[in-house]
Design a protein around this motif. Structure first.
Motif, mmCIF file in Angstrom:
data_model
loop_
_atom_site.group_PDB
_atom_site.id
_atom_site.type_symbol
_atom_site.label_atom_id
_atom_site.label_comp_id
_atom_site.label_asym_id
_atom_site.label_seq_id
_atom_site.Cartn_x
_atom_site.Cartn_y
_atom_site.Cartn_z
ATOM 1 N N LYS A 158 -2.325 -0.253 26.270
ATOM 2 C CA LYS A 158 -3.577 0.829 27.914
ATOM 3 C C LYS A 158 -2.757 1.879 27.179
ATOM 4 O O LYS A 158 -1.541 2.969 26.964
ATOM 5 C CB LYS A 158 -2.066 0.693 28.939
ATOM 6 C CG LYS A 158 -2.181 1.695 30.540
ATOM 7 C CD LYS A 158 -1.774 1.112 31.306
ATOM 8 C CE LYS A 158 -2.035 1.893 32.517
ATOM 9 N NZ LYS A 158 -1.249 1.800 34.080
ATOM 10 N N VAL A 159 -4.058 2.518 27.416
ATOM 11 C CA VAL A 159 -4.362 4.668 26.613
ATOM 12 C C VAL A 159 -4.551 5.308 27.828
ATOM 13 O O VAL A 159 -6.218 4.963 28.724
ATOM 14 C CB VAL A 159 -5.491 4.262 25.866
ATOM 15 C CG1 VAL A 159 -5.417 6.132 25.815
ATOM 16 C CG2 VAL A 159 -4.573 3.761 24.652
ATOM 17 N N SER A 160 -3.608 6.260 28.297
ATOM 18 C CA SER A 160 -4.158 7.294 29.722
ATOM 19 C C SER A 160 -4.952 8.411 29.201
ATOM 20 O O SER A 160 -3.188 8.811 28.784
ATOM 21 C CB SER A 160 -2.925 7.077 30.489
ATOM 22 O OG SER A 160 -2.656 5.785 31.206
ATOM 23 N N ALA A 161 -5.115 8.801 29.966
ATOM 24 C CA ALA A 161 -6.125 10.820 29.416
ATOM 25 C C ALA A 161 -6.445 10.830 30.785
ATOM 26 O O ALA A 161 -7.430 10.308 31.457
ATOM 27 C CB ALA A 161 -7.086 10.685 28.565
ATOM 28 N N LEU A 162 -6.455 12.128 31.419
ATOM 29 C CA LEU A 162 -6.931 12.783 32.401
ATOM 30 C C LEU A 162 -7.085 11.761 33.520
ATOM 31 O O LEU A 162 -8.474 11.832 34.435
ATOM 32 C CB LEU A 162 -9.076 13.151 32.260
ATOM 33 C CG LEU A 162 -8.948 14.272 30.833
ATOM 34 C CD1 LEU A 162 -9.938 14.247 30.009
ATOM 35 C CD2 LEU A 162 -7.840 14.978 31.311
ATOM 36 N N GLY A 163 -5.776 11.538 33.377
ATOM 37 C CA GLY A 163 -5.667 10.709 34.682
ATOM 38 C C GLY A 163 -7.056 9.527 35.362
ATOM 39 O O GLY A 163 -6.713 8.526 36.079
ATOM 40 N N SER A 164 -7.072 9.066 33.905
ATOM 41 C CA SER A 164 -7.731 7.560 34.039
ATOM 42 C C SER A 164 -6.951 6.436 32.582
ATOM 43 O O SER A 164 -6.925 7.628 31.887
ATOM 44 C CB SER A 164 -9.633 7.635 33.071
ATOM 45 O OG SER A 164 -9.348 7.973 32.402
ATOM 46 N N ALA A 165 -7.415 5.864 32.613
ATOM 47 C CA ALA A 165 -6.422 4.722 31.801
ATOM 48 C C ALA A 165 -7.771 3.447 31.342
ATOM 49 O O ALA A 165 -8.752 3.192 32.120
ATOM 50 C CB ALA A 165 -5.360 3.949 32.393
ATOM 51 N N THR A 166 -7.546 3.516 30.130
ATOM 52 C CA THR A 166 -8.051 2.247 29.518
ATOM 53 C C THR A 166 -7.448 1.541 28.988
ATOM 54 O O THR A 166 -6.200 1.507 28.141
ATOM 55 C CB THR A 166 -9.553 2.568 28.374
ATOM 56 O OG1 THR A 166 -10.262 3.638 29.221
ATOM 57 C CG2 THR A 166 -10.120 1.390 27.884
ATOM 58 N N THR A 167 -7.758 -0.212 28.692
ATOM 59 C CA THR A 167 -6.061 -1.482 28.147
ATOM 60 C C THR A 167 -7.389 -2.035 26.567
ATOM 61 O O THR A 167 -8.889 -2.152 27.477
ATOM 62 C CB THR A 167 -6.115 -2.082 28.993
ATOM 63 O OG1 THR A 167 -5.780 -2.096 29.861
ATOM 64 C CG2 THR A 167 -5.565 -3.353 28.157
ATOM 65 N N TYR A 168 -6.862 -1.201 25.585
ATOM 66 C CA TYR A 168 -7.494 -2.362 24.443
ATOM 67 C C TYR A 168 -6.654 -3.464 23.467
ATOM 68 O O TYR A 168 -5.019 -2.917 24.152
ATOM 69 C CB TYR A 168 -7.435 -0.757 23.723
ATOM 70 C CG TYR A 168 -8.251 0.217 23.857
ATOM 71 C CD1 TYR A 168 -9.160 0.622 23.701
ATOM 72 C CD2 TYR A 168 -7.233 1.209 24.305
ATOM 73 C CE1 TYR A 168 -10.472 1.560 23.706
ATOM 74 C CE2 TYR A 168 -8.135 2.665 24.884
ATOM 75 C CZ TYR A 168 -9.362 2.875 24.239
ATOM 76 O OH TYR A 168 -10.324 3.307 25.180
ATOM 77 N N PRO A 169 -7.338 -3.723 23.022
ATOM 78 C CA PRO A 169 -6.630 -5.476 22.796
ATOM 79 C C PRO A 169 -7.109 -5.444 21.658
ATOM 80 O O PRO A 169 -7.880 -5.085 21.096
ATOM 81 C CB PRO A 169 -7.403 -6.254 23.409
ATOM 82 C CG PRO A 169 -9.086 -6.174 23.291
ATOM 83 C CD PRO A 169 -9.105 -4.642 24.091
ATOM 84 N N VAL A 170 -5.446 -5.236 21.081
ATOM 85 C CA VAL A 170 -5.304 -4.667 19.228
ATOM 86 C C VAL A 170 -4.677 -6.125 18.591
ATOM 87 O O VAL A 170 -2.962 -6.819 19.345
ATOM 88 C CB VAL A 170 -4.063 -4.019 19.430
ATOM 89 C CG1 VAL A 170 -4.272 -3.258 17.895
ATOM 90 C CG2 VAL A 170 -4.821 -2.538 19.692
ATOM 91 N N LEU A 171 -5.387 -7.061 17.988
ATOM 92 C CA LEU A 171 -4.646 -8.206 17.294
ATOM 93 C C LEU A 171 -3.799 -7.864 15.892
ATOM 94 O O LEU A 171 -4.199 -6.819 15.420
ATOM 95 C CB LEU A 171 -5.869 -9.216 16.550
ATOM 96 C CG LEU A 171 -7.216 -9.706 18.080
ATOM 97 C CD1 LEU A 171 -8.148 -10.559 16.441
ATOM 98 C CD2 LEU A 171 -6.372 -10.096 18.112
ATOM 99 N N SER A 172 -3.268 -8.607 15.878
ATOM 100 C CA SER A 172 -1.904 -8.027 15.008
ATOM 101 C C SER A 172 -1.196 -9.474 14.523
ATOM 102 O O SER A 172 -1.177 -10.307 14.992
ATOM 103 C CB SER A 172 -0.495 -7.624 16.222
ATOM 104 O OG SER A 172 -1.371 -6.136 17.165
#
Length: 242
Positions: A158-172
């Motif tokens: 979950k990346v949060s910036a300027l009051g908004s958040a986006t979740t990225y799926p990362v294959l590991s």
């Protein structure tokens, strides 16, 4: 012919009595080993112990058991941090060439192989689940782990910036290095490449030490599974009890 029939009947009866005695003896031995293992490892529940092979009594006479299976549920393994532990939901091991003392107070296996299962929720404890700054005004955190298919773990960032958040799926990729399970991102999220790779990987990549497994068995291999990671374990001169 009558004498032969009598001999056959006697042989059948004696054979039946031997089988009964053998099964009673193996049941007693399994209970004794299970209790000793519970005590020596400080387990909260009695493990399942199965002594395979027939007859058992001839193995005892030879001083060595060919094949012993041990199953432990909800084992709390050490993590290198005295304040923390990690719960293994199911630990099974197959012991070969088990020698033992006469009262079963100690037993040692020449070799052992098995599996250990750790849920994704449990492994998540090793990741950074609190927001961490990666750029001015930008934070990232791990919010979940799941099966990514093809032996990969999907790490939700979950990346949060300027009051908004986006979740990225990362294959590991998940690997074992000694006593440590390591999770390493195959590719970093495209929208956070502005940050230094080291800063991003401080979130996406993490590791969990697992030591103090029963009898001194060690981690061997690991792979992602539908409900968690499945770890192969192995060892030599493994102590079951004593």
């Amino acid at each position: 012919m009558r004498a032969l029939r009598v001999l056959v009947i006697v042989a059948v009866i004696l054979g039946g009595l031997f089988v009964v005695a053998d099964r009673v003896a193996v049941g007693f031995a399994e209970d004794e080993v299970a209790q000793k293992l519970r005590s020596s490892e400080g387990l909260t529940a009695t493990p399942d112990v199965s002594i395979n092979g027939f007859p058992f009594l001839t193995q005892v006479a030879g001083g060595e058991l060919d094949d012993v299976e041990v199953g432990i549920s909800d084992y709390e393994a050490a993590t290198g941090n005295s304040d923390d532990s990690i719960r293994i939901s199911d630990l099974t091991a197959r012991m070969r060439g088990v020698t033992f003392s006469g009262d079963y107070s100690s037993a040692t296996a020449a070799s052992a192989t098995g599996t250990a299962n750790i849920s994704y929720d449990e492994l998540l404890k090793a990741a950074k689940s609190e927001p961490t700054r990666i750029l001015p005004g930008v934070t990232a955190q791990v919010t979940g782990l799941s099966d990514g298919g093809n032996g990969k773990i999907k790490v939700s960032i979950k990346v949060s910036a300027l009051g908004s958040a986006t979740t990225y799926p990362v294959l590991s990729t998940v690997t074992v290095d000694g006593d440590i399970v390591k999770v390493h991102a195959d590719n970093l999220p495209n929208l956070v490449v502005q940050a230094a790779e080291g800063q991003v990987r401080s979130i996406t990549d993490f590791q969990q030490e697992i030591d103090g497994l029963p009898g001194g068995i060690k981690l061997d291999k690991v792979e992602a599974a539908p409900d968690g990671v499945e770890i192969s374990v192995r060892g030599s001169n493994v102590r079951l009890a004593g």
